[in-house]
Design an enzyme around this catalytic site. Structure first.
Site, PDB file in Angstrom:
ATOM      1  N   HIS A 122     -40.341  70.121   6.328  1.00 50.97           N
ATOM      2  CA  HIS A 122     -41.056  70.617   5.128  1.00 50.97           C
ATOM      3  C   HIS A 122     -42.549  70.836   5.377  1.00 50.97           C
ATOM      4  O   HIS A 122     -43.234  71.423   4.531  1.00 50.97           O
ATOM      5  CB  HIS A 122     -40.885  69.645   3.961  1.00 50.97           C
ATOM      6  N   ASP A 158     -30.001  70.429   7.799  1.00 49.63           N
ATOM      7  CA  ASP A 158     -30.412  69.517   6.725  1.00 49.63           C
ATOM      8  C   ASP A 158     -30.065  70.182   5.380  1.00 49.63           C
ATOM      9  O   ASP A 158     -30.127  71.399   5.258  1.00 49.63           O
ATOM     10  CB  ASP A 158     -31.932  69.285   6.818  1.00 49.63           C
ATOM     11  N   HIS A 160     -31.675  70.318   2.702  1.00 48.90           N
ATOM     12  CA  HIS A 160     -32.831  71.003   2.095  1.00 48.90           C
ATOM     13  C   HIS A 160     -33.263  72.170   2.964  1.00 48.90           C
ATOM     14  O   HIS A 160     -33.095  72.136   4.181  1.00 48.90           O
ATOM     15  CB  HIS A 160     -34.007  70.020   1.961  1.00 48.90           C
ATOM     16  N   ASP A 245     -28.167  64.885   5.326  1.00 48.22           N
ATOM     17  CA  ASP A 245     -28.101  64.667   3.876  1.00 48.22           C
ATOM     18  C   ASP A 245     -27.174  65.637   3.159  1.00 48.22           C
ATOM     19  O   ASP A 245     -27.054  65.575   1.928  1.00 48.22           O
ATOM     20  CB  ASP A 245     -29.512  64.681   3.260  1.00 48.22           C
TER      21      ASP A 245
HETATM   22 ZN    ZN Z   1     -33.196  66.924   3.705  1.00 48.39          ZN
END
Ligand code: ZN
Length: 335
Positions: A122, A158, A160, A245
């Site tokens: 991120h 991931d 996200h 995740d």
């Molecule tokens: Zn994540």
């Protein structure tokens, strides 16, 4: 596998109720203890010149000063203590070690996996966010390019979207970024029509799935869109931004990837890298269920120790099929 790991990564203390805790690394190491063929390597800190290749030097100086002053809340979710700087430069150093080791050519059994924290995907060019300060996968790609790679591909599984990695390389043609992520989750980026710009046109591939996507849906995205696109791109190094995740039992997502599914995705990355004659390295991102995280990392390891994961026998969902049609309309995909 050879795991890059340093104790200093445990010193990044996020507080008692933060999901991105040092216990994540402890759990993984506990699970790997019983496995055959696990080696640990303590790589050095990242060279800041490399970091400045993908981050604004002023931001990096600000982050360092923030830690020197004792840390605190950078934003609501992204917290640092004094030791966070040391953990971050160690974590990025591990990712660089993994990339360089993969570029040097190693046997499959010695495939490198950087087991560091804080995670990175991120972190954008000039800011920290989403538990991330230095974009480890991006620095790893930069290191490979500065060694002798012409092109690097990053596949981010991931749950996200890796907005930071996309941001850093969006207008660069020397890094291909592909991600599968859950619609509606943080940070909200990663639309299918974000495909890159300028020199980076058509080097950014987003598969934004609805909540509930399962292993079959993930594998279809790889088989139909991501693997063919990366093979066409012909990278010298393939970096997996490996968050866990999207696991069916992870506490913060609604995706339904199984532990075995991470094995099947790993098998595909192994084949893809071999087909491209590219190095292959892994960098830890998220994954917040301690058991699911450690079981999944263990399964990735086992694939390089001779284990052949089971393929799911369920069909691709209609939701996923619609998304893959949209992805194909952007020029990525065989369907
Ligand atoms: Zn994540």
């Amino acid at each position: 596998m050879n795991f890059g790991y340093r104790e200093v990564c445990l010193d990044h203390d996020t507080g008692p109720r933060h999901p991105e805790s040092p216990d994540r690394l402890r759990a993984v190491r506990r699970a790997l203890k019983e496995r055959h063929g696990v080696e640990y390597v303590a790589a050095g800190d990242v060279d800041l010149e490399l970091v400045h290749g993908v981050h604004d030097p002023d931001y990096i100086a600000e982050f360092r000063e923030f830690c020197d002053d004792g840390g605190g809340n950078w934003d609501a979710d992204t917290v640092a203590v004094e030791a966070t700087w040391d953990a971050a430069v160690a974590s990025a150093g591990l990712a660089v070690w993994a990339a360089e080791t993969a570029m040097d050519g190693v046997s499959a059994r010695d495939t490198p996996f950087a087991l560091g924290r804080p995670p990175g995907h991120h972190a954008v060019y000039d800011d920290a966010m989403g538990f991330c300060f230095i974009n480890n996968a991006a620095v790893a790609a930069q290191a490979a390019l500065e060694r002798d790679a012409d092109r690097v591909a990053i596949f981010d599984w991931d749950v996200h979207h890796g907005n930071g990695t996309q941001d850093i390389f969006y207008d660069r043609g020397d890094v291909f970024y592909a991600s599968i992520h859950e619609d509606g989750l943080y940070p909200g980026t990663g639309a299918i029509d974000e495909t890159g710009e300028g020199d980076g046109a058509d080097t950014n591939l987003n598969v934004k799935y609805q909540p509930g996507a399962d292993t079959a849906d993930y594998l279809a995205a790889i088989d139909e869109a991501i693997a063919p696109a990366i093979a066409d791109y012909d990278p010298d190094l393939l970096v997996v931004s490996a968050g866990f995740d999207a696991h069916e039992h992870d506490p913060i997502s609604r995706m339904r990837v199984t532990t075995e599914g991470y094995g099947a995705m790993t098998q595909r990355m192994r084949t893809l890298a071999e087909d491209c004659n590219a190095g292959l390295s892994f960098v830890l991102e998220g994954g917040y269920g301690l058991d699911t995280l450690s079981d999944s990392v263990t399964t990735v390891h086992e694939v390089f120790d001779g284990y052949r994961p089971m393929e799911p026998d369920d069909d691709v969902s209609e939701d996923a099929r619609d998304v893959l049609d949209e992805v194909a309309a952007q020029g990525f995909g065989s369907k």
